[in-house]
Design an enzyme around this catalytic site. Structure first.
Site, PDB file in Angstrom:
ATOM      1  N   ARG A 109      14.024  60.702  73.809  1.00  0.00           N
ATOM      2  CA  ARG A 109      13.392  60.136  72.617  1.00  0.00           C
ATOM      3  C   ARG A 109      14.354  59.948  71.442  1.00  0.00           C
ATOM      4  O   ARG A 109      14.063  59.154  70.548  1.00  0.00           O
ATOM      5  CB  ARG A 109      12.231  61.032  72.143  1.00  0.00           C
ATOM      6  CG  ARG A 109      11.157  61.262  73.171  1.00  0.00           C
ATOM      7  CD  ARG A 109      10.242  60.061  73.356  1.00  0.00           C
ATOM      8  NE  ARG A 109       9.365  60.251  74.517  1.00  0.00           N
ATOM      9  CZ  ARG A 109       8.222  60.925  74.478  1.00  0.00           C
ATOM     10  NH1 ARG A 109       7.837  61.516  73.379  1.00  0.00           N
ATOM     11  NH2 ARG A 109       7.486  61.045  75.571  1.00  0.00           N
ATOM     12  N   ASP A 130      24.652  49.258  82.332  1.00  0.00           N
ATOM     13  CA  ASP A 130      24.002  48.384  83.302  1.00  0.00           C
ATOM     14  C   ASP A 130      22.718  47.774  82.762  1.00  0.00           C
ATOM     15  O   ASP A 130      22.041  48.352  81.910  1.00  0.00           O
ATOM     16  CB  ASP A 130      23.809  49.127  84.624  1.00  0.00           C
ATOM     17  CG  ASP A 130      22.442  49.750  84.794  1.00  0.00           C
ATOM     18  OD1 ASP A 130      21.983  49.812  85.940  1.00  0.00           O
ATOM     19  OD2 ASP A 130      21.846  50.178  83.797  1.00  0.00           O
ATOM     20  N   GLU A 147      21.214  46.813  98.390  1.00  0.00           N
ATOM     21  CA  GLU A 147      20.589  48.154  98.523  1.00  0.00           C
ATOM     22  C   GLU A 147      19.224  47.992  99.188  1.00  0.00           C
ATOM     23  O   GLU A 147      18.916  48.618 100.183  1.00  0.00           O
ATOM     24  CB  GLU A 147      20.435  48.785  97.139  1.00  0.00           C
ATOM     25  CG  GLU A 147      19.684  50.102  97.144  1.00  0.00           C
ATOM     26  CD  GLU A 147      19.455  50.667  95.745  1.00  0.00           C
ATOM     27  OE1 GLU A 147      19.508  49.905  94.747  1.00  0.00           O
ATOM     28  OE2 GLU A 147      19.247  51.893  95.650  1.00  0.00           O
TER      29      GLU A 147
HETATM   30  O1  LIG Z   1      19.540  53.462  93.263  1.00  0.00           O
HETATM   31  C1  LIG Z   1      19.299  52.766  92.276  1.00  0.00           C
HETATM   32  N1  LIG Z   1      19.186  51.424  92.398  1.00  0.00           N
HETATM   33  C2  LIG Z   1      18.920  50.608  91.342  1.00  0.00           C
HETATM   34  N2  LIG Z   1      18.729  51.061  90.082  1.00  0.00           N
HETATM   35  C3  LIG Z   1      18.831  52.402  89.903  1.00  0.00           C
HETATM   36  C4  LIG Z   1      19.112  53.284  90.947  1.00  0.00           C
HETATM   37  N3  LIG Z   1      19.163  54.544  90.441  1.00  0.00           N
HETATM   38  C5  LIG Z   1      18.919  54.449  89.139  1.00  0.00           C
HETATM   39  N4  LIG Z   1      18.715  53.161  88.790  1.00  0.00           N
HETATM   40  C6  LIG Z   1      18.440  52.727  87.434  1.00  0.00           C
HETATM   41  O2  LIG Z   1      17.138  52.274  87.354  1.00  0.00           O
HETATM   42  C7  LIG Z   1      17.125  51.516  86.131  1.00  0.00           C
HETATM   43  C8  LIG Z   1      15.818  50.841  86.025  1.00  0.00           C
HETATM   44  O3  LIG Z   1      15.596  50.549  84.673  1.00  0.00           O
HETATM   45  C9  LIG Z   1      18.339  50.638  86.314  1.00  0.00           C
HETATM   46  O4  LIG Z   1      18.872  50.141  85.154  1.00  0.00           O
HETATM   47  C10 LIG Z   1      19.327  51.597  86.969  1.00  0.00           C
HETATM   48  O5  LIG Z   1      20.259  52.084  86.017  1.00  0.00           O
END
Ligand SMILES: O=c1[nH]cnc2c1ncn2[C@@H]1O[C@H](CO)[C@@H](O)[C@H]1O
Length: 341
Positions: free
Chosen positions: A73, A140, A202
């Site tokens: 938060r 990301d 993935e």
């Molecule tokens: O294994 C994964 N694949 C894709 N996204 C993932 C994974 N683990 C964590 N995130 C996270 O999920 C967020 C969703 O808002 C993505 O931005 C990514 O950082």
């Protein structure tokens, strides 16, 4: 000769695919949940939390992931999480980690971009002093939030430009989130000197990986495990030395792969594709980086020399200066020799 788990535990490592919020330990999640008592579906009790981290499918995983994001938060929460994640990585002898953070998700929940970046930077510097670990950031895009999130992630990266920022990624679901639409944002990020490391392959097929390479200029691929379905792609990745950031247990827990014994890691290695071994979201998947090295050792039938070589492969894939790579490799080699006595 020490047993393999003990050898792995002491082996100097780097980690290249591990998410900030996804690394929140049960203790940290409990502390954050307690701070926001009652206003979160995330259980504070570690036992209940383990059940909460059981996923029906990938979409459910993202839903649970975002409920943990909601616990963060303010800047203090960001600092606490970051410093604790660094502590856990250092405990596993990680010398260097490229941590994926998703600024959009936190700014979207009311934490100002400047406060977010100051918190992660201060925690990064404190972690280097406290634990001797070097952290760098991958910012990301949460793919499920689409182009508005891409725009804001790029803005934050370029306007705030924290010292630790080295790469630009794309996470979240792949299904329904085609990679080419993000090309303008990756073009600008790369033009600004950020390295391109999108997730691809993935939960969808090889074409997503081709898109990540051709449209987003990917220098490494997050996961990329569906490359095994396309021999031409395997050959391309091997010839161009484009590393895959493989996270075996993650793929099983998000149901991307049916079981560890069916994980394509052996085929990727047999095809000569460079791979690094990573934990992705360790507490959510009931694993650690050390556990992932043990899984890889089992699937690839590795002895300690083979495991040490895996660690060196991750160093080679890291966005580290050659002198830094040589320093960590020397530590790995010295450790291998000492453990053999
Ligand atoms: O294994 C994964 N694949 C894709 N996204 C993932 C994974 N683990 C964590 N995130 C996270 O999920 C967020 C969703 O808002 C993505 O931005 C990514 O950082």
């Amino acid at each position: 000769m020490t047993d393999l788990p003990t050898f792995i535990a002491g082996l100097p490592k780097v980690e290249l695919h591990v998410h900030h919020v996804g690394s929140a330990s049960p203790r940290i999640v409990a502390e954050l949940a307690a701070r926001h008592e009652g206003r979160s579906p995330v259980p504070a009790d570690p036992e209940a939390l383990a059940d909460y981290f059981a996923f029906r499918d990938f979409a459910h995983f993202i839903e649970v992931y975002l409920s943990v994001v909601d616990l963060i938060r303010d800047a203090d929460d960001v600092w606490l999480l970051t410093h604790e994640v660094a502590r856990e990585l250092a405990r596993q002898q990680v010398r260097y980690a490229e941590l994926t953070v998703t600024p959009y998700s936190h700014v979207h929940r009311g934490i100002p971009a400047e406060a977010f970046c100051e918190a992660i930077e201060d925690a990064r510097k404190r972690a280097e002093a406290d634990f001797g670990i070097a952290l760098r950031w991958c910012f990301d895009i949460p793919g499920e939030a689409g182009l508005p999130a891409a725009e804001q992630t790029l803005r934050i990266a370029l306007d705030q430009r924290p010292d630790g920022l080295i790469s630009f990624g794309l996470g979240g679901p792949e299904i329904g989130v085609p990679r080419p639409q993000f090309k303008p944002y990756f073009d600008q990020a790369r033009a600004a000197g950020l390295r391109s490391v999108p997730h691809a392959g993935e939960t969808t097929g090889p074409e997503t990986i081709w898109d990540a390479l051709r449209e987003l200029g990917a220098e490494r691929i997050g996961h990329g495990i569906s490359a095994v379905l396309d021999p031409a792609l395997l050959a391309h990745l091997a010839e161009r030395r484009i590393p895959l950031e493989v996270c075996p247990t993650s793929n099983v827990r998000t149901r991307a792969v049916a079981s560890l014994d069916e994980h394509p890691l052996p085929q990727l290695v047999a095809a000569g594709v460079p791979v690094s071994i990573n934990s992705d979201d360790p507490p959510m998947f009931g694993t650690t980086l050390n556990d992932e090295y043990a899984v890889a050792a089992r699937l690839l039938r590795l002895d300690p020399d083979g495991v040490a070589a895996l660690a060196r492969d991750a160093v080679a894939a890291a966005f580290l200066a050659p002198a830094e790579q040589a320093r960590i490799n020397a530590e790995i080699d010295a450790y291998r020799v000492s453990a053999a006595r």
